[in-house]
Design a protein around this motif. Structure first.
Motif, mmCIF file in Angstrom:
data_model
loop_
_atom_site.group_PDB
_atom_site.id
_atom_site.type_symbol
_atom_site.label_atom_id
_atom_site.label_comp_id
_atom_site.label_asym_id
_atom_site.label_seq_id
_atom_site.Cartn_x
_atom_site.Cartn_y
_atom_site.Cartn_z
ATOM 1 N N THR A 170 25.837 -35.790 4.548
ATOM 2 C CA THR A 170 24.528 -35.872 3.593
ATOM 3 C C THR A 170 23.483 -36.615 4.146
ATOM 4 O OG1 THR A 170 23.920 -36.784 1.223
ATOM 5 C CG2 THR A 170 25.442 -37.945 2.501
ATOM 6 N N GLN A 171 22.166 -36.992 3.370
ATOM 7 C CA GLN A 171 21.089 -37.773 3.902
ATOM 8 C C GLN A 171 21.407 -39.434 3.384
ATOM 9 O OE1 GLN A 171 18.576 -36.533 5.302
ATOM 10 N NE2 GLN A 171 19.607 -34.371 5.342
ATOM 11 N N MET A 210 13.220 -35.458 -6.178
ATOM 12 C CA MET A 210 14.923 -35.970 -6.217
ATOM 13 C C MET A 210 15.172 -37.076 -5.526
ATOM 14 S SD MET A 210 15.823 -32.193 -4.793
ATOM 15 C CE MET A 210 15.432 -30.718 -5.612
ATOM 16 N N ALA A 211 16.140 -37.967 -5.866
ATOM 17 C CA ALA A 211 16.393 -39.300 -5.415
ATOM 18 C C ALA A 211 17.889 -39.088 -4.793
ATOM 19 C CB ALA A 211 16.426 -40.288 -6.574
ATOM 20 N N GLN A 212 17.754 -39.151 -3.419
ATOM 21 C CA GLN A 212 19.359 -38.980 -2.874
ATOM 22 C C GLN A 212 20.101 -40.348 -3.234
ATOM 23 O OE1 GLN A 212 20.732 -37.105 -0.662
ATOM 24 N NE2 GLN A 212 22.580 -38.470 -0.440
ATOM 25 N N ARG A 213 21.297 -39.815 -3.862
ATOM 26 C CA ARG A 213 22.244 -41.040 -4.305
ATOM 27 C C ARG A 213 22.882 -41.735 -2.940
ATOM 28 N NH1 ARG A 213 27.412 -39.492 -7.699
ATOM 29 N NH2 ARG A 213 25.740 -38.542 -8.970
ATOM 30 N N PRO A 214 22.776 -43.244 -2.886
ATOM 31 C CA PRO A 214 23.314 -43.962 -1.661
ATOM 32 C C PRO A 214 25.058 -43.273 -1.703
ATOM 33 C CG PRO A 214 22.003 -45.188 -3.058
ATOM 34 C CD PRO A 214 22.228 -43.819 -3.746
ATOM 35 N N ILE A 235 22.420 -35.065 -4.610
ATOM 36 C CA ILE A 235 23.063 -35.399 -3.541
ATOM 37 C C ILE A 235 22.904 -34.026 -2.724
ATOM 38 C CG2 ILE A 235 25.379 -35.396 -2.464
ATOM 39 C CD1 ILE A 235 26.366 -37.094 -4.722
ATOM 40 N N TRP A 236 22.170 -34.468 -1.223
ATOM 41 C CA TRP A 236 22.047 -33.430 -0.461
ATOM 42 C C TRP A 236 23.289 -33.203 0.346
ATOM 43 C CZ3 TRP A 236 22.541 -32.402 4.596
ATOM 44 C CH2 TRP A 236 21.655 -31.281 5.221
ATOM 45 N N LEU A 237 23.867 -31.962 0.374
ATOM 46 C CA LEU A 237 25.147 -31.760 0.987
ATOM 47 C C LEU A 237 25.082 -30.479 2.090
ATOM 48 C CD1 LEU A 237 28.019 -32.879 -0.008
ATOM 49 C CD2 LEU A 237 28.385 -30.824 -1.200
ATOM 50 N N GLY A 238 25.571 -31.160 3.167
ATOM 51 C CA GLY A 238 25.573 -30.319 4.425
ATOM 52 C C GLY A 238 27.003 -29.933 4.797
#
Length: 250
Positions: A156-157, A172-176, A148-151
């Motif tokens: 997120t993305q 890395m696989a961004q989680r939906p 998880i990309w976290l801003g």
């Protein structure tokens, strides 16, 4: 030899300006010293761009073609246009304007590199950067790690976004996630293998920054990796170095 001399003469005559933070990246990475006469003021802010030291060597503009006329630019780059009258003003003054498309894929980032290199008179200038993209792709695993990309504020993305495509090259696989955001409660219940946190404007006091500094994040079993949030604003060529670093940190 004559053709090469002609190319050098054309390059020396270039006076290039960029009106947009994202088009600035391509110009500052590919242009030779002396060819750039102006970039957007955002690029001169070290909180917005890692290229600020380069950007501060030239004049700053407010994103309008009127701002660069005095610099006698003969080529202007932008991304998203420079105002309704920009094209007419440019044509009347003999200024070439290239409005780069905002990329949605890494292939489109690569194509923008080719467009700018060709506009600068030498397509070969893009070759080293394109080679780095190709190397990332060649080493990219088939399956990425749950990430998880976290801003700020839990932003997120989305899985199909340009940012998520870059993440895939880091393995890395961004989680939906629903609504493009994550909550602290959801992270605690189902933490990802990797949590990538953006340090964009890390020194700025805001609700979003306090969210990222919450002690519950540090307590998660996830592998925490900080990322330079400035590169993610445009998702352009500045992402290459960041993805190389994230891949090594993974």
């Amino acid at each position: 030899m004559a053709a090469f001399a002609s190319l050098l003469a054309a390059s020396a005559a270039l006076r290039v300006a960029s009106l947009n933070l994202c088009s600035d990246e391509y110009l500052l990475l590919l242009a030779h010293p002396g060819e750039v006469v102006s970039v957007s003021r955002l690029s001169q802010d070290p909180q917005e761009s890692s290229l600020a030291p380069l950007a501060r060597r030239v004049a700053g503009n407010r994103g309008r073609i009127e701002d660069v006329i005095a610099a006698r630019s003969n080529l202007v780059l932008t991304m998203g246009g420079g105002g309704r009258s920009s094209g007419a003003i440019a044509r009347s003054l003999g200024i070439r304007v290239i409005d780069l498309p905002a990329p949605a894929t890494i292939d489109e980032v690569a194509e923008n590199l080719r467009i700018v290199a060709a506009a600068l008179g030498d397509p070969r200038r893009a070759a080293p950067t394109l080679a780095r993209i190709a190397a990332l792709r060649a080493a990219s695993p088939q399956r990425g790690i749950d990430t998880i990309w976290l801003g700020h504020g839990g932003l997120t993305q989305s899985p199909g976004s340009l940012g998520a495509r870059w993440m895939a090259l880091a393995g890395m696989a961004q989680r939906p996630l629903t609504g493009g955001r994550e909550t602290l409660e959801a992270l605690i219940i189902s933490p990802p293998k990797i949590l990538v946190t953006s340090n964009y404007r890390a020194g700025q006091v805001s609700q979003g920054q306090r969210w990222l500094a919450h002690p519950l994040l540090a307590a998660l079993p996830s592998r925490l990796i900080a990322t330079d949030g400035r590169a993610w604003t445009c998702g352009g060529p500045m992402m290459i170095g960041e993805i190389e670093r994230l891949r090594a940190a993974r």
